[in-house]
Design a protein around this motif. Structure first.
Motif, short mmCIF file in Angstrom:
data_model
loop_
_atom_site.label_atom_id
_atom_site.label_comp_id
_atom_site.label_asym_id
_atom_site.label_seq_id
_atom_site.Cartn_x
_atom_site.Cartn_y
_atom_site.Cartn_z
N HIS A 388 0.85 -1.20 0.00
CA HIS A 388 0.00 0.00 0.00
C HIS A 388 0.88 1.25 0.00
O HIS A 388 0.89 2.03 0.96
N PRO A 389 1.63 1.49 -1.07
CA PRO A 389 2.56 2.63 -1.08
C PRO A 389 1.87 3.98 -1.00
O PRO A 389 2.50 4.98 -0.67
N GLU A 390 0.56 4.00 -1.30
CA GLU A 390 -0.16 5.27 -1.26
C GLU A 390 -0.59 5.65 0.15
O GLU A 390 -0.97 6.80 0.42
N LYS A 391 -0.54 4.70 1.08
CA LYS A 391 -0.98 4.96 2.45
C LYS A 391 0.16 5.48 3.32
O LYS A 391 1.31 5.05 3.17
N THR A 392 -0.18 6.34 4.26
CA THR A 392 0.79 6.82 5.23
C THR A 392 1.00 5.77 6.31
O THR A 392 0.03 5.28 6.91
N ILE A 393 2.25 5.40 6.56
CA ILE A 393 2.58 4.47 7.65
C ILE A 393 2.73 5.29 8.92
O ILE A 393 3.58 6.18 8.99
N SER A 394 1.91 5.00 9.89
CA SER A 394 2.00 5.75 11.15
C SER A 394 3.10 5.18 12.04
O SER A 394 3.96 5.93 12.53
N THR A 395 3.10 3.86 12.26
CA THR A 395 4.12 3.23 13.08
C THR A 395 4.44 1.84 12.55
O THR A 395 3.64 1.23 11.83
N ILE A 396 5.60 1.36 12.91
CA ILE A 396 5.97 -0.05 12.69
C ILE A 396 6.15 -0.66 14.08
O ILE A 396 6.98 -0.20 14.86
N GLU A 397 5.37 -1.69 14.34
CA GLU A 397 5.44 -2.36 15.63
C GLU A 397 6.30 -3.62 15.50
O GLU A 397 5.99 -4.52 14.73
N ALA A 398 7.42 -3.66 16.22
CA ALA A 398 8.27 -4.85 16.25
C ALA A 398 7.85 -5.70 17.44
O ALA A 398 7.61 -5.17 18.54
N ARG A 399 7.75 -7.02 17.23
CA ARG A 399 7.28 -7.93 18.27
C ARG A 399 8.25 -9.09 18.44
O ARG A 399 8.81 -9.60 17.46
N SER A 400 8.44 -9.50 19.68
CA SER A 400 9.37 -10.60 19.97
C SER A 400 8.78 -11.93 19.54
O SER A 400 7.61 -12.03 19.20
N GLY A 401 9.62 -12.98 19.60
CA GLY A 401 9.23 -14.28 19.12
C GLY A 401 8.92 -15.29 20.20
O GLY A 401 8.47 -14.93 21.30
N SER A 402 9.19 -16.56 19.89
CA SER A 402 8.67 -17.67 20.71
C SER A 402 9.72 -18.36 21.57
O SER A 402 9.46 -19.43 22.09
N SER A 403 10.90 -17.77 21.72
CA SER A 403 11.93 -18.39 22.54
C SER A 403 12.62 -17.35 23.41
O SER A 403 13.09 -16.32 22.91
N SER A 404 12.72 -17.65 24.70
CA SER A 404 13.41 -16.74 25.61
C SER A 404 14.92 -16.75 25.38
O SER A 404 15.65 -15.93 25.95
N GLU A 405 15.39 -17.71 24.57
CA GLU A 405 16.82 -17.79 24.25
C GLU A 405 17.16 -16.99 23.00
O GLU A 405 18.30 -17.00 22.55
N MET A 406 16.17 -16.31 22.43
CA MET A 406 16.39 -15.56 21.20
C MET A 406 15.76 -14.19 21.30
O MET A 406 14.60 -14.06 21.68
N ALA A 407 16.53 -13.17 20.98
CA ALA A 407 16.01 -11.80 20.94
C ALA A 407 16.06 -11.28 19.51
O ALA A 407 17.02 -11.55 18.77
N LEU A 408 15.03 -10.58 19.11
CA LEU A 408 15.03 -9.90 17.82
C LEU A 408 15.74 -8.57 18.00
O LEU A 408 15.40 -7.78 18.88
N LEU A 409 16.75 -8.31 17.17
CA LEU A 409 17.53 -7.08 17.24
C LEU A 409 17.28 -6.27 15.97
O LEU A 409 17.64 -6.70 14.87
N VAL A 410 16.65 -5.13 16.11
CA VAL A 410 16.35 -4.24 14.98
C VAL A 410 17.31 -3.06 15.04
O VAL A 410 17.25 -2.26 15.98
N PHE A 411 18.20 -2.96 14.05
CA PHE A 411 19.24 -1.94 14.07
C PHE A 411 18.85 -0.68 13.30
O PHE A 411 19.41 0.38 13.56
N GLY A 412 17.92 -0.80 12.38
CA GLY A 412 17.52 0.39 11.63
C GLY A 412 16.52 0.01 10.54
O GLY A 412 16.39 -1.16 10.18
#
Length: 416
Positions: A388-412
């Protein structure tokens, strides 16, 4: 082909020579062929005199550049990077998540680069230090495509035959027994924690005089099944109902089979889940981070990885299978008009561990290499075309996964 290249190198071969019939242009050659050539070039002319034998795997990233240099689609128009949200992890805490020596200076993360599409991603910063949004997972067993919203992806049809039809209808699995009584089934295997107790929960509806059945088999960590531990639940004609099956204790793996018996009988299955006994579902809620955007974009480029993971140096297949039932996390793109698009993350598809030399098939080279000749790092990028390139993106929500031994790292994140 990558394994062949590795073996030739290990045996002291000089390299590989690529020959192709009817193709004289690199643009006409399959990507895998060009990757093989670029690996040979790397072995022959690396200015660092690198020894491939020191690497656990043949690094796809080394080969990917040559595979795509003829086919780069440069960004159309200007690109800009998203500003850092609150709560960015930096310094010693980030170094620990990356599995690097405590003395490592994390400033290397801000090294400028452009991926194969020519996109530069500015790394998030906090207090002048480069960092990442770090979201540690919550432990739960994952049934892939549990609601059949993505067809039969994640499921397998075993002993398929014309006497039983499996299809997805309205976001449910529809199983119709035409005739016969062969054990036709749709199944999925999951890895469990043997120290925890689980219950399989699902919804089912039946039409006809036969039965809908859900069978479970318990197994060990190598997915060897104990036939004596099989349990099945039977459902007869009726509207939607929710049923449960207790998983035998000390199960390290689980096979779930969905089937229907009785000619002329149709069963619908939906919302298959494996829940841990005695665990408040509220404690399994993912960690989230809201990243403000307030802009339109044709394409989003994520620079991300998971935290350092234990990898088997001599078995690439086992590494892939070990993470097959782990969800690294997901992104939810929220638009200003209230709608949302979900970007599911899958290991070695669109995200990898920061210490995994392999690239997922939807990843591109970001920061890839060694630090001080001893530590290895892989922070790739992933490109997502916005539907939907015509729509304004208000936010991007990052969510963790299913293992406490793994973290999602978002650098940019970069927009174009």
């Amino acid at each position: 082909m990558a394994r062949l290249a590795h073996n030739i190198y290990a045996e002291g071969g000089e390299g590989l020579m690529l020959t192709a019939w009817n193709n004289t242009s690199p643009q006409a050659m399959p990507t895998e062929w060009i990757r093989a050539l670029s690996l040979t070039a790397y072995l022959s002319w690396s200015p660092e005199d690198c020894d491939l034998g020191h690497l656990a795997f043949v690094p796809d990233a080394i080969m990917q550049g040559a595979a795509y240099w003829q086919r780069v689609d440069s960004p159309a128009g200007q690109t800009r990077s998203v500003a850092a949200p609150p709560g960015v992890t930096t310094g010693a805490e980030l170094v620990k998540l990356l599995g690097l020596p405590a003395s490592t200076n994390a400033s290397f993360i801000a090294t400028p680069f452009r991926n194969v599409r020519g996109v530069a991603v500015d790394v998030f910063r906090h207090g002048g230090q480069p960092g990442a949004v770090a979201l540690t997972g919550r432990d739960y067993a994952v049934v892939r495509n549990a609601d059949f919203s993505d067809g039969l992806k994640g499921w397998s049809v075993a002993a398929a035959g014309d006497d039983t039809v499996f299809e997805v209808e309205g976001g449910t699995l529809k199983a119709t027994r035409v005739e016969g009584n062969e054990f036709r089934r749709v199944l999925q295997d999951l890895r469990l924690d043997a120290d925890r107790a689980y219950t399989v929960r699902y919804r089912v509806r039946v039409e006809g005089s036969g039965n809908a059945k859900v069978w479970t088999y318990s197994g060990d960590a190598s997915f060897r099944w104990d036939e004596a531990s099989q349990v099945h639940s039977r459902s007869q004609e009726g509207e939607w109902t929710t049923k449960e099956i207790e998983v035998p204790p000390r199960s390290a793996a689980l096979r779930i089979c969905l089937t229907v018996d009785g000619p002329g009988t149709t069963a619908w299955f939906d919302d298959i889940e494996v829940v841990e006994k005695g665990v408040d579902p509220a404690t399994l809620a993912p960690m989230t981070a809201s990243i403000p955007v307030d802009a339109t974009a044709r394409v989003l480029t994520f620079m991300h990885a998971t935290s350092h993971q234990p990898l088997l140096a001599d078995n690439m297949r086992s590494n892939r299978e070990n993470f097959a039932n782990v969800v690294p996390g997901e992104y939810r793109v929220h638009y200003a008009d209230g709608t949302t698009e979900v970007i599911p993350l899958a290991y070695r598809v669109n995200v990898v561990a920061c210490n995994d030399p392999n690239l997922g098939r939807e990843c591109d080279i970001g920061l890839f290499g060694t630090l001080g000749g001893s530590a290895f790092i892989n922070l790739p990028t992933c490109t997502w075309p916005n539907p939907h390139p015509e729509k304004t993106i208000s936010t991007i929500e990052a969510r963790s996964g299913s293992s406490s031994e793994m973290a999602l790292l978002v650098f940019g994140i970069a927009l174009e």
